[in-house]
Design an enzyme around this catalytic site. Structure first.
Site, PDB file in Angstrom:
ATOM      1  N   ARG A 104       0.309  -8.769  -5.063  1.00  0.00           N
ATOM      2  CA  ARG A 104       1.176  -8.955  -3.891  1.00  0.00           C
ATOM      3  C   ARG A 104       2.258 -10.006  -4.087  1.00  0.00           C
ATOM      4  O   ARG A 104       3.186 -10.094  -3.287  1.00  0.00           O
ATOM      5  CB  ARG A 104       0.324  -9.346  -2.675  1.00  0.00           C
ATOM      6  CG  ARG A 104      -0.539  -8.241  -2.149  1.00  0.00           C
ATOM      7  CD  ARG A 104      -0.675  -8.237  -0.641  1.00  0.00           C
ATOM      8  NE  ARG A 104      -1.051  -9.476  -0.022  1.00  0.00           N
ATOM      9  CZ  ARG A 104      -2.151  -9.633   0.731  1.00  0.00           C
ATOM     10  NH1 ARG A 104      -2.972  -8.618   0.911  1.00  0.00           N
ATOM     11  NH2 ARG A 104      -2.398 -10.778   1.300  1.00  0.00           N
ATOM     12  N   ASP A 116       0.811  -1.230   0.000  1.00  0.00           N
ATOM     13  CA  ASP A 116       0.000   0.000   0.000  1.00  0.00           C
ATOM     14  C   ASP A 116       0.841   1.275   0.000  1.00  0.00           C
ATOM     15  O   ASP A 116       0.350   2.338  -0.409  1.00  0.00           O
ATOM     16  CB  ASP A 116      -0.944   0.016   1.211  1.00  0.00           C
ATOM     17  CG  ASP A 116      -2.023  -1.050   1.124  1.00  0.00           C
ATOM     18  OD1 ASP A 116      -2.008  -1.816   0.136  1.00  0.00           O
ATOM     19  OD2 ASP A 116      -2.869  -1.121   2.024  1.00  0.00           O
TER      20      ASP A 116
HETATM   21  O1  LIG Z   1      -5.206 -10.064   2.160  1.00  0.00           O
HETATM   22  P1  LIG Z   1      -6.546  -9.550   2.536  1.00  0.00           P
HETATM   23  O2  LIG Z   1      -6.887  -9.896   3.944  1.00  0.00           O
HETATM   24  O3  LIG Z   1      -7.563  -9.948   1.532  1.00  0.00           O
HETATM   25  O4  LIG Z   1      -6.484  -7.940   2.557  1.00  0.00           O
HETATM   26  C1  LIG Z   1      -6.419  -7.148   1.429  1.00  0.00           C
HETATM   27  C2  LIG Z   1      -5.700  -5.865   1.791  1.00  0.00           C
HETATM   28  O5  LIG Z   1      -4.327  -6.140   2.007  1.00  0.00           O
HETATM   29  C3  LIG Z   1      -3.521  -5.298   1.187  1.00  0.00           C
HETATM   30  O6  LIG Z   1      -3.169  -6.034   0.019  1.00  0.00           O
HETATM   31  C4  LIG Z   1      -2.246  -4.943   1.900  1.00  0.00           C
HETATM   32  O7  LIG Z   1      -2.550  -4.215   3.055  1.00  0.00           O
HETATM   33  P2  LIG Z   1      -1.701  -4.388   4.380  1.00  0.00           P
HETATM   34  O8  LIG Z   1      -0.262  -4.405   3.991  1.00  0.00           O
HETATM   35  O9  LIG Z   1      -2.066  -3.210   5.229  1.00  0.00           O
HETATM   36  O10 LIG Z   1      -2.077  -5.674   5.021  1.00  0.00           O
HETATM   37  C5  LIG Z   1      -4.432  -4.123   0.854  1.00  0.00           C
HETATM   38  O11 LIG Z   1      -4.025  -3.452  -0.325  1.00  0.00           O
HETATM   39  C6  LIG Z   1      -5.758  -4.817   0.711  1.00  0.00           C
HETATM   40  O12 LIG Z   1      -6.827  -3.926   0.939  1.00  0.00           O
HETATM   41 MG   LIG Z   2      -1.764  -1.794   6.353  1.00  0.00          MG
END
Ligand SMILES: O=P(O)(O)OC[C@H]1O[C@](O)(COP(=O)(O)O)[C@@H](O)[C@@H]1O
Ligand SMILES: [Mg+2]
Ligand SMILES: Nc1ncnc2c1ncn2[C@@H]1O[C@H](COP(=O)(O)OP(=O)(O)O)[C@@H](O)[C@H]1O
Length: 319
Positions: A252, A127
Site C-alpha cells: 500500500r 483492491d
Molecule cells: O489495513 P487493514 O485494516 O489491516 O486492512 C487490510 C485490508 O485493506 C486493504 O489493504 C485495502 O482495502 P480497502 O481499500 O477496502 O480498505 C485490503 O487489501 C486488505 O484486506
Molecule cells: Mg474496500
C-alpha cells in the site's frame, strides 16, 4: 459554493496526497476554500479539521500514504454517527464534500448524500474492487510494488531451486494477484473469483521440474487462502522446497507511480468541478480514458468489480 471539505477514508493508498492536492488547488484557484478533515469520517465526528492553504499541499504529491490520515470509523456505520457527521459539515458551512476512499467509504458518502450533504466520491483502494471505474487510485503503485518484490524473489528462487508462494492483498478481490501474475511472469495465480485445483497446480510444477525448471512463483490472493497453508500443501504433495512471502501492507505504501499521479490529478479536479456544477451523490471514474460520473447508488448496487476473464486466460496461456 464558498467552502468544500475533503477527507481520505478506509485503507490508505498511494496517490491520496496527490488527489488532496488536486482538490485543494482546483478549488482555491476558483476562489473556494477547502477544509481538510483528519482520519476520514472520524474527523467529521470528532470535528478534527484544518483549513487548507495552497502551501498545505506543497511537496506532498510524491509521498505515499495520506497526510490527512485515514481511519476505519465504526460510528459512521450507525445513523447517529452519520447525523453528527452531517451536522459538523453544516455547522462549518461546508457546502460540498469530496470523499477519497474505497467501497466502504463510498457507502459512507452515500449515507451523507441521503442526509442532504452534497458529496462526490473518488475511488481509492489498492483492491481495484470498485465498479464503474477501470482503475481505482493506488492500484498501479501497488502492482509496481508487487512486481518489484516478485522480481527480487525470482533472483533468490533461481539461486536455490525453490518454489515461492506469495500472498497479495485484495480482501475479496483477486485483481492485484492476477494482474501481478501476468506482469511478473509468475507461474500460477490463486484467486477467489475462480475455483482452483491444487492437484493441477502441483502437476504443472512437477512438469516444470521434469523440464529442468527448478523454481517457480505461485501467487495467492488473501481472499483465496493463506500462502502458508498453500505452501505446506504443495510441499506435502510434491516434496519441493517451498518458501512463503506475505507482502502485506508493503503493497500500500511508497511514492505513487506516474499513472497514479495523473489519475489523482484528474480525479481530484473532476470531483471539484462536479461539485461546482451542482452534482452530488456520484463517483468520478475512469472509463475508456475519460472521466465519468456515476450515481453512487449504481456503483454500490453493482457489487464487487468482476475479474477480467481475458486476464485469467492470459495468466493461463503464459504459464
Ligand atoms: O489495513 P487493514 O485494516 O489491516 O486492512 C487490510 C485490508 O485493506 C486493504 O489493504 C485495502 O482495502 P480497502 O481499500 O477496502 O480498505 C485490503 O487489501 C486488505 O484486506
Ligand atoms: Mg474496500
Ligand atoms: N455501509 C456503510 N455506511 C456508512 N459508512 C460506511 C459503510 N461502510 C463503511 N463505511 C465507512 O467507511 C469506512 C471505510 O470503509 P472500509 O470498508 O473499511 O474501507 P474502504 O473505504 O477502503 O473500502 C468505515 O470505517 C466506515 O467509517
Amino acid at each position: 459554493m464558498k467552502r468544500i471539505g475533503v477527507l481520505t477514508s478506509g485503507g490508505d493508498c498511494s496517490g491520496m496526497n496527490a488527489t488532496i492536492r488536486a482538490v485543494v488547488r482546483t478549488a482555491m484557484n476558483t476562489g473556494v476554500e477547502v477544509v481538510g478533515f483528519q482520519k476520514g469520517y472520524r474527523g467529521l465526528i470528532d470535528r478534527h479539521y484544518e483549513i487548507m492553504q495552497n502551501r498545505s499541499v506543497s511537496n506532498v504529491l510524491q509521498r505515499g500514504g495520506t497526510f490527512l490520515q485515514s481511519a476505519r470509523c465504526r460510528e459512521m456505520l450507525e445513523e447517529a454517527g452519520q447525523a453528527i457527521a452531517a451536522d459538523t459539515l453544516k455547522g462549518l458551512g461546508v457546502e460540498g464534500l469530496v470523499v477519497i476512499g474505497g467501497d466502504g467509504s463510498l457507502r459512507g458518502a452515500r449515507a451523507l448524500a441521503n442526509r442532504g450533504v452534497r458529496v462526490i466520491g473518488i475511488p481509492a483502494s489498492i483492491d481495484n474492487d470498485i465498479s464503474h471505474t477501470e482503475m481505482s487510485l493506488g492500484v498501479d503503485t501497488a502492482l509496481n510494488n508487487i512486481i518489484y518484490a516478485v522480481d527480487c524473489l525470482k533472483d533468490t528462487a533461481s539461486s536455490h531451486d525453490r518454489a515461492f508462494v506469495v500472498e497479495c492483498m485484495g480482501r475479496n478481490s483477486g485483481y492485484l494477484t492476477l494482474a501481478a501474475t501476468v506482469a511478473s511472469g509468475a507461474e500460477h495465480a490463486i484467486i477467489p473469483e475462480t475455483p482452483f485445483d491444487l492437484e493441477a497446480i502441483c502437476a504443472s510444477l512437477r512438469r516444470r521440474y521434469q523440464e529442468g525448471r527448478f523454481n517457480s512463483i505461485i501467487m495467492v490472493a488473501e481472499g483465496a487462502g493463506s500462502a502458508q497453508e498453500i505452501a505446506a500443501r504443495i510441499k506435502d504433495r510434491i516434496g519441493f522446497e517451498t518458501r512463503v512471502m506475505v507482502l502485506g501492507h508493503y503493497q500500500r505504501g511508497g511514492s505513487p507511480s506516474a499513472f497514479d499521479r495523473l489519475l489523482a490529478a484528474r480525479f481530484g479536479t473532476a470531483a471539484v468541478e462536479a461539485l461546482l456544477a451542482g452534482e452530488s451523490g456520484k463517483m468520478v471514474g475512469l472509463s475508456s480514458g475519460a472521466m465519468v460520473l456515476t450515481e453512487l447508488d449504481l456503483v454500490l448496487a453493482s457489487g464487487i468489480r468482476p475479474i477480467d476473464r481475458m486476464m485469467v486466460q492470459l495468466a493461463d496461456k503464459l504459464t
